[in-house]
Design a protein around this motif. Structure first.
Motif, PDB file in Angstrom:
ATOM      1  N   ARG A   1      28.569  33.166  36.486  1.00 23.68           N
ATOM      2  CA  ARG A   1      28.895  32.584  35.257  1.00 23.68           C
ATOM      3  C   ARG A   1      30.060  32.935  33.637  1.00 23.68           C
ATOM      4  N   VAL A   2      30.006  34.545  33.624  1.00 22.21           N
ATOM      5  CA  VAL A   2      30.832  34.658  33.337  1.00 22.21           C
ATOM      6  C   VAL A   2      32.686  34.074  33.467  1.00 22.21           C
ATOM      7  N   GLY A   3      32.643  33.991  35.311  1.00 19.56           N
ATOM      8  CA  GLY A   3      33.993  33.631  35.412  1.00 19.56           C
ATOM      9  C   GLY A   3      34.098  32.142  36.079  1.00 19.56           C
ATOM     10  N   ALA A   4      32.885  31.273  35.397  1.00 23.63           N
ATOM     11  CA  ALA A   4      32.781  29.821  35.539  1.00 23.63           C
ATOM     12  C   ALA A   4      33.713  29.122  35.481  1.00 23.63           C
ATOM     13  N   ASP A   5      34.706  29.313  34.440  1.00 17.10           N
ATOM     14  CA  ASP A   5      35.883  28.571  33.827  1.00 17.10           C
ATOM     15  C   ASP A   5      37.397  29.764  34.772  1.00 17.10           C
ATOM     16  N   LEU A   6      36.872  30.660  35.308  1.00 17.66           N
ATOM     17  CA  LEU A   6      38.670  31.578  35.945  1.00 17.66           C
ATOM     18  C   LEU A   6      39.089  30.620  36.823  1.00 17.66           C
ATOM     19  N   PRO A   7      40.230  30.725  36.938  1.00 22.52           N
ATOM     20  CA  PRO A   7      41.483  30.372  38.560  1.00 22.52           C
ATOM     21  C   PRO A   7      40.877  30.503  38.995  1.00 22.52           C
ATOM     22  N   ILE A   8      41.387  30.083  40.651  1.00 22.84           N
ATOM     23  CA  ILE A   8      41.735  30.562  41.249  1.00 22.84           C
ATOM     24  C   ILE A   8      42.911  30.406  42.237  1.00 22.84           C
ATOM     25  N   PHE A   9      43.523  31.638  42.830  1.00 25.06           N
ATOM     26  CA  PHE A   9      44.772  31.363  43.083  1.00 25.06           C
ATOM     27  C   PHE A   9      44.963  30.968  44.133  1.00 25.06           C
ATOM     28  N   ARG A  10      45.754  30.227  44.291  1.00 20.15           N
ATOM     29  CA  ARG A  10      46.539  29.338  45.961  1.00 20.15           C
ATOM     30  C   ARG A  10      46.979  30.756  46.424  1.00 20.15           C
ATOM     31  N   PRO A  11      47.078  30.766  47.673  1.00 21.30           N
ATOM     32  CA  PRO A  11      47.692  32.165  48.715  1.00 21.30           C
ATOM     33  C   PRO A  11      49.179  32.533  48.234  1.00 21.30           C
ATOM     34  N   GLU A  12      50.036  31.194  47.617  1.00 24.26           N
ATOM     35  CA  GLU A  12      50.937  31.455  46.913  1.00 24.26           C
ATOM     36  C   GLU A  12      51.489  32.297  46.047  1.00 24.26           C
ATOM     37  N   GLU A  13      50.009  32.166  44.953  1.00 27.81           N
ATOM     38  CA  GLU A  13      50.062  33.133  43.709  1.00 27.81           C
ATOM     39  C   GLU A  13      49.936  34.260  43.596  1.00 27.81           C
ATOM     40  N   LEU A  14      49.263  34.997  45.107  1.00 22.06           N
ATOM     41  CA  LEU A  14      48.723  36.258  44.776  1.00 22.06           C
ATOM     42  C   LEU A  14      49.773  36.644  44.212  1.00 22.06           C
ATOM     43  N   ALA A  15      48.988  38.437  43.192  1.00 22.58           N
ATOM     44  CA  ALA A  15      49.714  38.946  43.337  1.00 22.58           C
ATOM     45  C   ALA A  15      50.413  39.685  44.601  1.00 22.58           C
ATOM     46  N   GLN A  16      51.286  40.570  44.611  1.00 21.66           N
ATOM     47  CA  GLN A  16      52.698  40.755  45.656  1.00 21.66           C
ATOM     48  C   GLN A  16      51.546  41.651  46.562  1.00 21.66           C
ATOM     49  N   ASP A  17      51.097  42.930  46.269  1.00 20.10           N
ATOM     50  CA  ASP A  17      49.934  43.822  46.921  1.00 20.10           C
ATOM     51  C   ASP A  17      48.968  43.161  47.144  1.00 20.10           C
ATOM     52  N   CYS A  18      48.967  42.055  46.964  1.00 19.81           N
ATOM     53  CA  CYS A  18      46.964  41.399  46.982  1.00 19.81           C
ATOM     54  C   CYS A  18      46.342  40.850  48.403  1.00 19.81           C
ATOM     55  N   LYS A  19      45.852  41.825  49.625  1.00 19.43           N
ATOM     56  CA  LYS A  19      45.443  41.613  50.168  1.00 19.43           C
ATOM     57  C   LYS A  19      44.808  39.938  50.225  1.00 19.43           C
ATOM     58  N   PRO A  20      45.080  39.587  50.693  1.00 20.02           N
ATOM     59  CA  PRO A  20      44.815  37.559  50.998  1.00 20.02           C
ATOM     60  C   PRO A  20      42.876  38.169  51.701  1.00 20.02           C
ATOM     61  N   ARG A  21      42.825  38.657  52.968  1.00 16.85           N
ATOM     62  CA  ARG A  21      40.936  38.689  52.859  1.00 16.85           C
ATOM     63  C   ARG A  21      40.822  39.297  52.184  1.00 16.85           C
ATOM     64  N   LEU A  22      41.030  40.125  51.153  1.00 16.55           N
ATOM     65  CA  LEU A  22      39.664  40.276  50.223  1.00 16.55           C
ATOM     66  C   LEU A  22      39.474  39.527  48.821  1.00 16.55           C
TER      67      LEU A  22
END
Length: 708
Positions: free
Chosen positions: A485-506
């Motif tokens: 509910r709190v995050g209903a309008d938050l975006p979902i990032f594409r893989p290439e948009e994630l932070a550099q040290d973000c683990k895609p699997r997580l």
């Protein structure tokens, strides 16, 4: 596995004279060797294998038969290859086919009945039902999250009948979770423990007074009058032998007790006052307190109590099985169990396999399933979360902090055990290797959840205080639906948009619709921050959340992330917190602006220097605004002339690639924080695009202003 069988065949072949082929057994020889070969119903199995009616069964035929009967085994079960492929395990697996979709209570009855039948028990339907109802009554306790009904079936996959029965009984008594004994348990355990001390064995418990309980004490290496902590596994074993005493011989009961004993956590000496305080501080509705109720602990003591409870609930050291072997040998001598040393060895090997099965959640090859299983510990290690409808945001913050402490104390090298090569070294190493991966993944997952709950707690602390999670989410599970509910309008990032040290699997775990832990707020925070910034914020995310700690934490969060989460929380809480949340955001805008001292907001928030371009598609997104701003827009001509701000494409704090667009309220970023010093974003008229002066705040019209 097969070499062991070869030695058995070869031993019989060398000691017998006959005209048959080499390494082949007659039916009588096969039946005589059935226990060594771990075969139940040997006459039936021999007939199945001797299709050509030769009267002999060769070693080759036996190996082929076992291989064909082998179910595809999952490493995730924690079961050894040898134990899960024993003939008795296959018979039970066959009997359990088609029961998976039935209700738990029905499965308990069917599995117990099948196991007893394979063991040759003399049981009635009424006796089996009574056992199943007792087990279900305790495991279905709403305060059980991890040690619950599901766990029985997880650890009994491909189990043999002895392990199946042990799996049914091994968690039914859990002082540290239930807060005491139910009335049903008290009736069964009458005379076992001291009435005035729940951790002391009755001083009058002797073989003359109670032979079965005395046998359990010998296997557990306990004495009358001794205090024991933890005591739950001992009591589970006592319940098992008393409820099954008319169905199974004492030797079989000893094997079941050995399996339950092997699942015991490392035993420690109980401190009288501490554990009295621990148990009485956490009363459970429907369960009578086991000692005189004392004053509930002070608020400052709750965390230490929860962490101690976590330590009691989770194994931190693999149990040495030599003591269990010694206990079984002593019980065999003292109670005439008629077991040779080799049979005792097999009983302890079965117990070692049982112990590893109970750790199967940590070595699951499915990392998401592993996290979901471990997440069930939350209500067990944080008593405040047991009343789900009454649990607050602060309580969930405390819960994830406790869970991280529990996971951090686990040593994968000490979770799994082996006794005389069961399981083998290769299997044991595989269990440990998977456990290391899963525990590390669960720790990283929990760290993000701590940051999420800490940010929400900090926002609440500074805008009016704690609230029930049910105020955010009406449905179960409240923690997950609150995030949705709190995050209903938050975006979902594409893989290439994630932070550099973000683990895609997580990140995928947080956003996956197939995961029970789909968490849009955590996904947004992790995708935008990445591991490095999560580490920075985590330093201020401890429990409890005080006013000073809340200010420090929110100052460490990039303003754009803070703004979006605040807007989501404000939208969910609606009128009650809107104005205070807006005031808080303005306050942090001013702080960041004054602290910049000539630096841009990007530099102040450790942002990268490059900026992405803003696409036309991004410009079509509508900004999120509060009800108060909407009302002001409708009533004020001046404000009504102001165009909605063009959404800003945020940049992740650790890489140059753009992150998915985030809609921003029109007055979210003051001009002083504009990242591009060559452009000061003016307020613009909706009609002709000219700058508007007056009481409106600067509005971004396309400059490269960084929010994340």
């Amino acid at each position: 596995f097969f070499n062991n069988y070869w030695h058995i065949f070869d031993g019989i072949d060398q000691s017998s004279t006959r005209s048959g082929p080499e390494l082949a057994l007659t039916k009588d020889q096969f039946i005589a060797a059935a226990e060594d070969l771990e075969v139940l119903s040997p006459d039936m199995i021999f007939d199945d294998m001797d299709l050509n009616m030769t009267g002999f069964m060769s070693f080759q035929d036996y190996c082929c038969f076992m291989a064909m009967q082998t179910n595809e085994r999952k490493l995730s079960s924690g079961a050894s290859f040898r134990m899960s492929n024993a003939a008795s395990s296959k018979l039970l697996s066959t009997a359990r086919l088609g029961t998976q979709e039935k209700p738990y209570i029905v499965r308990f009855i069917l599995d117990l009945q099948s196991s007893l039948d394979i063991l040759g028990a003399n049981s009635t339907d009424a006796e089996v039902e009574a056992c199943a109802f007792f087990i279900h009554h305790h495991l279905a306790n709403e305060y059980r999250g991890f040690h619950s009904t599901d766990r029985v079936f997880q650890i009994s996959e491909l189990a043999d009948p002895t392990q199946m029965i042990a799996a049914l009984f091994q968690d039914i008594i859990y002082y540290e979770i239930d807060g005491g004994l139910s009335d049903k348990a008290k009736d069964v355990l009458q005379g076992v423990i001291d009435e005035g001390d729940p951790y002391r064995i009755n001083t009058s418990m002797t073989p003359e007074n109670d032979r079965l309980i005395s046998m359990v004490m010998v296997i557990f290496n306990l004495s009358p009058g001794q205090r024991v902590f933890p005591i739950s596994k001992f009591l589970c074993s006592c319940v098992a032998v008393r409820m099954l005493q008319n169905m199974l011989p004492i030797r079989q009961l000893a094997k079941i007790v050995a399996c339950i004993k092997a699942t015991e956590t490392q035993r420690d000496t109980a401190d009288d006052e501490f554990y009295r305080h621990l148990v009485t501080a956490l009363p459970t509705p429907g369960y009578e307190n086991i000692v005189v109720k004392k004053e509930r602990p002070h608020e400052d003591d709750k965390r230490s109590l929860s962490l101690s409870l976590a330590a009691a609930a989770m194994p931190t050291k693999g149990m040495e099985l030599n003591d269990l072997f010694a206990g079984m040998m002593n019980a065999n001598r003292d109670f005439d169990l008629d077991m040779t040393e080799s049979k005792v060895v097999k009983a302890v090997q079965r117990a070692a396999d049982m112990s590893n099965r109970t750790q199967g959640a940590f070595c699951d090859e499915d990392y998401i399933a592993s996290v979901e299983s471990v997440w069930g510990l939350l209500p067990e290690i944080t008593p405040a979360l047991r009343e789900k409808k009454m649990a607050t945001v602060f309580d969930y913050h405390q819960g994830v902090v406790n869970l991280l402490s529990t996971l951090g104390a686990l040593d994968p090298n000490m979770l799994f055990v082996s006794f005389r090569s069961v399981p083998g070294r290769a299997e044991l190493n595989a269990f440990i290797r998977n456990a290391k991966k899963n525990i590390n993944f669960a720790i990283r997952y929990t760290r993000v959840k701590i940051v999420t709950m800490a940010i929400l707690s900090a926002l609440l602390e500074l805008t009016g205080g704690n609230i029930p999670m049910g105020f955010i989410a009406d449905d179960e599970p409240v923690e997950i639906n609150a995030e949705k509910r709190v995050g209903a309008d938050l975006p979902i990032f594409r893989p290439e948009e994630l932070a550099q040290d973000c683990k895609p699997r997580l990140y995928e775990t947080f956003v996956s619709r197939h995961s029970a832990h789909q968490s849009p707020v955590s996904a947004f925070i992790y995708g935008a921050m990445g591991e490095s910034l999560i580490e920075v914020v985590l330093a201020h995310a401890d429990y409890p959340m005080t006013e000073d700690r809340a200010n420090e934490l929110l100052e460490s969060v990039p303003y754009g992330i803070l703004h979006e989460i605040s807007m989501g929380l404000g939208t969910t809480l609606r009128v009650s917190r809107w104005e205070r949340i807006e005031e808080l955001l303005d306050q942090f805008c001013s702080k960041k602006s004054s602290k910049s001292s000539g630096k841009s907001a990007r530099e102040d928030s450790k942002m990268p220097s490059k900026m992405p371009s803003v696409s036309e598609e991004d410009l079509n997104l509508k900004p999120r605004a509060s009800p108060s701003k909407v009302a002001a827009t409708a009533s004020s001509p001046t404000v009504a002339a102001v165009a909605p701000a063009a959404p800003v494409v945020p940049v992740s704090p650790t890489m140059d690639a753009p992150v998915a667009p985030v809609s921003v309220a029109p007055n979210a970023v003051p001009a002083a924080e504009c990242a591009d010093t060559r452009k000061t974003p003016p307020a613009v008229s909706a009609e002709n695009g000219t700058a508007v002066t007056g009481n409106t705040k600067p509005v971004d019209t396309g400059c490269s202003c960084v929010l994340l």
